[in-house]
Design a protein around this motif. Structure first.
Motif, PDB file in Angstrom:
ATOM      1  N   ILE A  35      -6.534  -2.445   5.809  1.00  0.00           N
ATOM      2  CA  ILE A  35      -5.704  -1.306   5.375  1.00  0.00           C
ATOM      3  C   ILE A  35      -4.893  -1.693   4.141  1.00  0.00           C
ATOM      4  O   ILE A  35      -4.805  -0.937   3.168  1.00  0.00           O
ATOM      5  CB  ILE A  35      -4.775  -0.841   6.524  1.00  0.00           C
ATOM      6  CG1 ILE A  35      -5.615  -0.199   7.635  1.00  0.00           C
ATOM      7  CG2 ILE A  35      -3.722   0.131   6.011  1.00  0.00           C
ATOM      8  CD1 ILE A  35      -4.838   0.112   8.894  1.00  0.00           C
ATOM      9  N   ALA A  36      -4.300  -2.886   4.152  1.00  0.00           N
ATOM     10  CA  ALA A  36      -3.494  -3.342   3.019  1.00  0.00           C
ATOM     11  C   ALA A  36      -4.372  -3.518   1.780  1.00  0.00           C
ATOM     12  O   ALA A  36      -3.983  -3.136   0.673  1.00  0.00           O
ATOM     13  CB  ALA A  36      -2.798  -4.651   3.359  1.00  0.00           C
ATOM     14  N   ARG A  37      -5.556  -4.119   1.961  1.00  0.00           N
ATOM     15  CA  ARG A  37      -6.466  -4.363   0.826  1.00  0.00           C
ATOM     16  C   ARG A  37      -6.936  -3.047   0.200  1.00  0.00           C
ATOM     17  O   ARG A  37      -7.062  -2.945  -1.018  1.00  0.00           O
ATOM     18  CB  ARG A  37      -7.676  -5.185   1.298  1.00  0.00           C
ATOM     19  CG  ARG A  37      -7.969  -6.346   0.390  1.00  0.00           C
ATOM     20  CD  ARG A  37      -9.108  -7.232   0.871  1.00  0.00           C
ATOM     21  NE  ARG A  37      -8.647  -8.192   1.865  1.00  0.00           N
ATOM     22  CZ  ARG A  37      -9.067  -8.234   3.132  1.00  0.00           C
ATOM     23  NH1 ARG A  37      -9.974  -7.393   3.578  1.00  0.00           N
ATOM     24  NH2 ARG A  37      -8.599  -9.130   3.959  1.00  0.00           N
ATOM     25  N   GLU A  38      -7.209  -2.029   1.033  1.00  0.00           N
ATOM     26  CA  GLU A  38      -7.663  -0.730   0.531  1.00  0.00           C
ATOM     27  C   GLU A  38      -6.617  -0.082  -0.369  1.00  0.00           C
ATOM     28  O   GLU A  38      -6.948   0.648  -1.296  1.00  0.00           O
ATOM     29  CB  GLU A  38      -7.984   0.210   1.705  1.00  0.00           C
ATOM     30  CG  GLU A  38      -9.286  -0.119   2.398  1.00  0.00           C
ATOM     31  CD  GLU A  38      -9.473   0.693   3.683  1.00  0.00           C
ATOM     32  OE1 GLU A  38      -8.558   1.489   4.036  1.00  0.00           O
ATOM     33  OE2 GLU A  38     -10.519   0.531   4.323  1.00  0.00           O
ATOM     34  N   GLN A  39      -5.359  -0.356  -0.092  1.00  0.00           N
ATOM     35  CA  GLN A  39      -4.278   0.235  -0.894  1.00  0.00           C
ATOM     36  C   GLN A  39      -3.846  -0.684  -2.045  1.00  0.00           C
ATOM     37  O   GLN A  39      -2.870  -0.391  -2.732  1.00  0.00           O
ATOM     38  CB  GLN A  39      -3.071   0.523   0.002  1.00  0.00           C
ATOM     39  CG  GLN A  39      -3.358   1.544   1.081  1.00  0.00           C
ATOM     40  CD  GLN A  39      -2.170   1.745   2.003  1.00  0.00           C
ATOM     41  OE1 GLN A  39      -1.044   1.393   1.692  1.00  0.00           O
ATOM     42  NE2 GLN A  39      -2.426   2.345   3.161  1.00  0.00           N
ATOM     43  N   ASN A  40      -4.552  -1.809  -2.229  1.00  0.00           N
ATOM     44  CA  ASN A  40      -4.216  -2.820  -3.250  1.00  0.00           C
ATOM     45  C   ASN A  40      -2.781  -3.319  -3.084  1.00  0.00           C
ATOM     46  O   ASN A  40      -2.059  -3.489  -4.057  1.00  0.00           O
ATOM     47  CB  ASN A  40      -4.432  -2.272  -4.671  1.00  0.00           C
ATOM     48  CG  ASN A  40      -5.894  -2.183  -5.022  1.00  0.00           C
ATOM     49  OD1 ASN A  40      -6.717  -2.930  -4.493  1.00  0.00           O
ATOM     50  ND2 ASN A  40      -6.230  -1.246  -5.888  1.00  0.00           N
ATOM     51  N   ASP A  42      -0.036  -5.851  -0.286  1.00  0.00           N
ATOM     52  CA  ASP A  42      -0.021  -7.051   0.553  1.00  0.00           C
ATOM     53  C   ASP A  42       0.415  -6.701   1.964  1.00  0.00           C
ATOM     54  O   ASP A  42       1.184  -5.760   2.188  1.00  0.00           O
ATOM     55  CB  ASP A  42       0.968  -8.076  -0.027  1.00  0.00           C
ATOM     56  CG  ASP A  42       0.585  -8.499  -1.429  1.00  0.00           C
ATOM     57  OD1 ASP A  42      -0.557  -8.932  -1.614  1.00  0.00           O
ATOM     58  OD2 ASP A  42       1.447  -8.397  -2.337  1.00  0.00           O
ATOM     59  N   LEU A  43      -0.059  -7.509   2.923  1.00  0.00           N
ATOM     60  CA  LEU A  43       0.380  -7.413   4.307  1.00  0.00           C
ATOM     61  C   LEU A  43       1.417  -8.514   4.499  1.00  0.00           C
ATOM     62  O   LEU A  43       1.120  -9.689   4.309  1.00  0.00           O
ATOM     63  CB  LEU A  43      -0.805  -7.622   5.259  1.00  0.00           C
ATOM     64  CG  LEU A  43      -0.501  -7.484   6.738  1.00  0.00           C
ATOM     65  CD1 LEU A  43      -0.147  -6.033   7.061  1.00  0.00           C
ATOM     66  CD2 LEU A  43      -1.698  -7.924   7.568  1.00  0.00           C
ATOM     67  N   VAL A  44       2.646  -8.125   4.821  1.00  0.00           N
ATOM     68  CA  VAL A  44       3.747  -9.085   4.911  1.00  0.00           C
ATOM     69  C   VAL A  44       4.321  -9.065   6.322  1.00  0.00           C
ATOM     70  O   VAL A  44       4.663  -8.004   6.840  1.00  0.00           O
ATOM     71  CB  VAL A  44       4.864  -8.736   3.890  1.00  0.00           C
ATOM     72  CG1 VAL A  44       5.984  -9.737   3.953  1.00  0.00           C
ATOM     73  CG2 VAL A  44       4.300  -8.643   2.491  1.00  0.00           C
ATOM     74  N   LYS A  45       4.445 -10.272   6.932  1.00  0.00           N
ATOM     75  CA  LYS A  45       5.041 -10.373   8.270  1.00  0.00           C
ATOM     76  C   LYS A  45       6.549 -10.363   8.097  1.00  0.00           C
ATOM     77  O   LYS A  45       7.121 -11.261   7.502  1.00  0.00           O
ATOM     78  CB  LYS A  45       4.593 -11.668   8.955  1.00  0.00           C
ATOM     79  CG  LYS A  45       5.019 -11.727  10.419  1.00  0.00           C
ATOM     80  CD  LYS A  45       4.873 -13.101  11.024  1.00  0.00           C
ATOM     81  CE  LYS A  45       3.478 -13.407  11.462  1.00  0.00           C
ATOM     82  NZ  LYS A  45       3.402 -14.664  12.257  1.00  0.00           N
ATOM     83  N   ILE A  46       7.210  -9.303   8.617  1.00  0.00           N
ATOM     84  CA  ILE A  46       8.656  -9.169   8.415  1.00  0.00           C
ATOM     85  C   ILE A  46       9.464  -9.514   9.659  1.00  0.00           C
ATOM     86  O   ILE A  46      10.640  -9.810   9.559  1.00  0.00           O
ATOM     87  CB  ILE A  46       9.037  -7.751   7.911  1.00  0.00           C
ATOM     88  CG1 ILE A  46       8.514  -6.685   8.856  1.00  0.00           C
ATOM     89  CG2 ILE A  46       8.548  -7.534   6.494  1.00  0.00           C
ATOM     90  CD1 ILE A  46       8.992  -5.289   8.529  1.00  0.00           C
ATOM     91  N   ALA A  47       8.846  -9.470  10.840  1.00  0.00           N
ATOM     92  CA  ALA A  47       9.557  -9.834  12.079  1.00  0.00           C
ATOM     93  C   ALA A  47       8.654 -10.732  12.914  1.00  0.00           C
ATOM     94  O   ALA A  47       7.976 -10.266  13.822  1.00  0.00           O
ATOM     95  CB  ALA A  47       9.962  -8.582  12.849  1.00  0.00           C
ATOM     96  N   ARG A  56       4.223  -5.371   7.513  1.00  0.00           N
ATOM     97  CA  ARG A  56       4.411  -4.187   6.695  1.00  0.00           C
ATOM     98  C   ARG A  56       3.490  -4.239   5.491  1.00  0.00           C
ATOM     99  O   ARG A  56       3.264  -5.312   4.927  1.00  0.00           O
ATOM    100  CB  ARG A  56       5.871  -4.139   6.238  1.00  0.00           C
ATOM    101  CG  ARG A  56       6.214  -2.888   5.514  1.00  0.00           C
ATOM    102  CD  ARG A  56       7.675  -2.835   5.195  1.00  0.00           C
ATOM    103  NE  ARG A  56       7.990  -1.498   4.751  1.00  0.00           N
ATOM    104  CZ  ARG A  56       9.171  -0.954   4.798  1.00  0.00           C
ATOM    105  NH1 ARG A  56      10.176  -1.634   5.283  1.00  0.00           N
ATOM    106  NH2 ARG A  56       9.369   0.257   4.368  1.00  0.00           N
ATOM    107  N   VAL A  57       2.997  -3.080   5.089  1.00  0.00           N
ATOM    108  CA  VAL A  57       2.154  -2.986   3.900  1.00  0.00           C
ATOM    109  C   VAL A  57       3.085  -2.703   2.728  1.00  0.00           C
ATOM    110  O   VAL A  57       3.809  -1.712   2.726  1.00  0.00           O
ATOM    111  CB  VAL A  57       1.110  -1.847   4.051  1.00  0.00           C
ATOM    112  CG1 VAL A  57       0.286  -1.709   2.792  1.00  0.00           C
ATOM    113  CG2 VAL A  57       0.227  -2.098   5.256  1.00  0.00           C
ATOM    114  N   MET A  58       3.096  -3.633   1.734  1.00  0.00           N
ATOM    115  CA  MET A  58       3.988  -3.465   0.583  1.00  0.00           C
ATOM    116  C   MET A  58       3.495  -4.294  -0.589  1.00  0.00           C
ATOM    117  O   MET A  58       2.623  -5.153  -0.435  1.00  0.00           O
ATOM    118  CB  MET A  58       5.418  -3.891   0.949  1.00  0.00           C
ATOM    119  CG  MET A  58       5.552  -5.371   1.246  1.00  0.00           C
ATOM    120  SD  MET A  58       7.248  -5.929   1.368  1.00  0.00           S
ATOM    121  CE  MET A  58       7.642  -5.521   3.039  1.00  0.00           C
TER     122      MET A  58
END
Length: 174
Positions: A35-40, A42-47, A56-58
């Motif tokens: 999902i993150a890659r499709e939106q160009n 990053d997938l970030v672990k926040i908790a 979170r995707v950001m």
């Protein structure tokens, strides 16, 4: 705090939050990375401590830039409290005491802490109570704008006392 991003995340499944803050639910890590890659983005672990961990995707580069900007802004508005020292003697004259008290008052108004010290020499050690009386008199001349943080204490040949500016009163309380 360093965050784990994209392939660094090793958990089996994560709770995913979208770019707008919407909950996308609990899913396997591979699906979240897709999902993150499709939106160009990053997938970030926040908790990492949550069960399952929250990701979170950001745009991570933009996120880090914003964080550093906030930290710089916070540092800029931070007031550093300095410690100013004023030395007295056990036999100080009233005029000299008042002069030094005015300097201490100025330091306190600027928001700095003041260390008041007296050094006892020779036979003065037998009359430390005179030094303590001078310290108390000094604090009384400043009573309006200071708080005694540490009362007079004799350590070896030196007696010290710490004064801090009086905290601002909160409005609305009589």
């Amino acid at each position: 705090m360093d965050h784990q991003i994209n392939e660094q995340i090793r958990d089996r499944e994560v709770r995913l939050i979208g770019t707008g803050g919407e909950q996308l639910g609990v899913m396997p890590i591979a699906k979240a990375q897709t999902i993150a890659r499709e939106q160009n983005l990053d997938l970030v672990k926040i908790a990492p401590k949550a069960e399952p961990p929250v990701c979170r995707v950001m745009d991570y580069g933009k996120f880090r830039f914003e964080q550093s900007k906030k930290e710089k802004e916070a540092r800029r508005h931070q007031k550093t409290v300095e410690l100013k020292e004023i030395r007295l003697s056990p036999g100080i004259d009233a005029h000299d005491l008042n002069f030094k008290a005015r300097n201490a008052q100025r330091f306190l108004e600027e928001g700095d802490k003041v260390k008041v010290s007296i050094r006892f020499r020779g036979r003065e050690m037998a009359h430390t109570q005179l030094g303590e009386a001078q310290m108390k008199r000094f604090a009384e001349t400043l009573s309006g704008g200071c708080v005694i943080e540490k009362p007079p204490k004799l350590e070896g040949r030196n007696m010290t006392m710490f004064l801090a500016p009086k905290p601002p009163e909160k409005p609305g309380k009589p």
